[in-house]
Write a protein that holds these residues in place. Sequence first.
Motif, mmCIF file in Angstrom:
data_model
loop_
_atom_site.group_PDB
_atom_site.id
_atom_site.type_symbol
_atom_site.label_atom_id
_atom_site.label_comp_id
_atom_site.label_asym_id
_atom_site.label_seq_id
_atom_site.Cartn_x
_atom_site.Cartn_y
_atom_site.Cartn_z
ATOM 1 N N VAL A 222 -7.344 -12.446 8.666
ATOM 2 C CA VAL A 222 -8.401 -11.522 9.074
ATOM 3 C C VAL A 222 -7.821 -10.122 9.185
ATOM 4 O O VAL A 222 -6.922 -9.877 10.001
ATOM 5 N N ALA A 223 -8.315 -9.222 8.348
ATOM 6 C CA ALA A 223 -7.938 -7.809 8.432
ATOM 7 C C ALA A 223 -8.811 -7.191 9.522
ATOM 8 O O ALA A 223 -10.002 -6.955 9.326
ATOM 9 N N ASP A 224 -8.217 -6.971 10.669
ATOM 10 C CA ASP A 224 -8.956 -6.555 11.862
ATOM 11 C C ASP A 224 -9.577 -5.178 11.647
ATOM 12 O O ASP A 224 -8.875 -4.180 11.474
ATOM 13 N N THR A 225 -10.909 -5.116 11.689
ATOM 14 C CA THR A 225 -11.608 -3.858 11.411
ATOM 15 C C THR A 225 -11.533 -2.865 12.556
ATOM 16 O O THR A 225 -12.034 -1.752 12.437
ATOM 17 N N THR A 226 -10.901 -3.260 13.655
ATOM 18 C CA THR A 226 -10.715 -2.301 14.747
ATOM 19 C C THR A 226 -9.566 -1.340 14.440
ATOM 20 O O THR A 226 -9.362 -0.365 15.159
ATOM 21 N N ARG A 227 -8.832 -1.608 13.365
ATOM 22 C CA ARG A 227 -7.709 -0.746 12.981
ATOM 23 C C ARG A 227 -8.048 -0.012 11.680
ATOM 24 O O ARG A 227 -8.628 -0.577 10.754
#
Length: 290
Positions: free
Chosen positions: A38-43
């Motif tokens: 999961v490429a964390d969209t918070t970053r």
Amino acid sequence: MFDRICVPTDGSDAAAAAFEHVLAVAADHDATVHLLHVADTTRDSVTRIGGDVVDVLEQEGESIVADAAARAADRGVEAETAVRQGGVPETVASFAAEVDADLVAMSTRGRQGVERIVGSTTERVVRQSPVPVLALRPGDEEVPYPYEDVLVPTDGSPAATAALDRAIPVAERAGATVHVLSVVDTGGIGIGDSVEADVLSEYADDAVAEGVERVEDAGLEAVGAVEVASSAARGIGAYVDDPGVDLVAMGTHGRTGAGRYLLGSVAERTLRTAPVPVLTVPIGDEESSD
């Protein structure tokens, strides 16, 4: 029993170590592992390299799942890979449903350290996952598989029964002993309230007897136990340390009121502290036949 295993991975050393245990499970069940990063969209992850706009987190994720797939191939385990953007817990839960996984297996420690991962990500995945979650702590790759001793805490609730029904076929892989445990939680009992203590003890005895009968009907060896402790989680932890349990299987919901056994919170505490893998079973989960 397990045909499709969803395996979230962040490429950390802990995730890599836990993956060895997952591969043993997958090989035994001839299961396909669905590797997810999961490429964390918070970053913020989009940048420009040369004339191309690229997402560096997605690129990193592709490398991580490709490496894991290669390790699976070395063990003769079929693997499929995916990289998705989003928040980690909800993305894992939705991906597990998308690939029709019958198990999510993940490390309880990631790149950001044990407290954050255990305290948030793993527990939130457990709450949201539509299927059982096998939570693996660093070092669990050393736990024997197939499991030889499986512990199922019970409060007599339907969720505890569902966990037992999941644990039985797991135990059947090697004829494991199933330990059925009920903890009399004295934490909320007033001083001198012997009547309530007696009621809880009787209730625990009945829950254990029912579980033992279920295990023995499946042709497995069963050990029943009732422990008294200041909290259910402490009682479970003490039992795990004593007989050498290899796996804890428990429901994520339980009884309230007379039972006093709030299994959801107990499951979360067990995830944080158990020195062995923990298999959590959501309410309503039904075991399918092999």
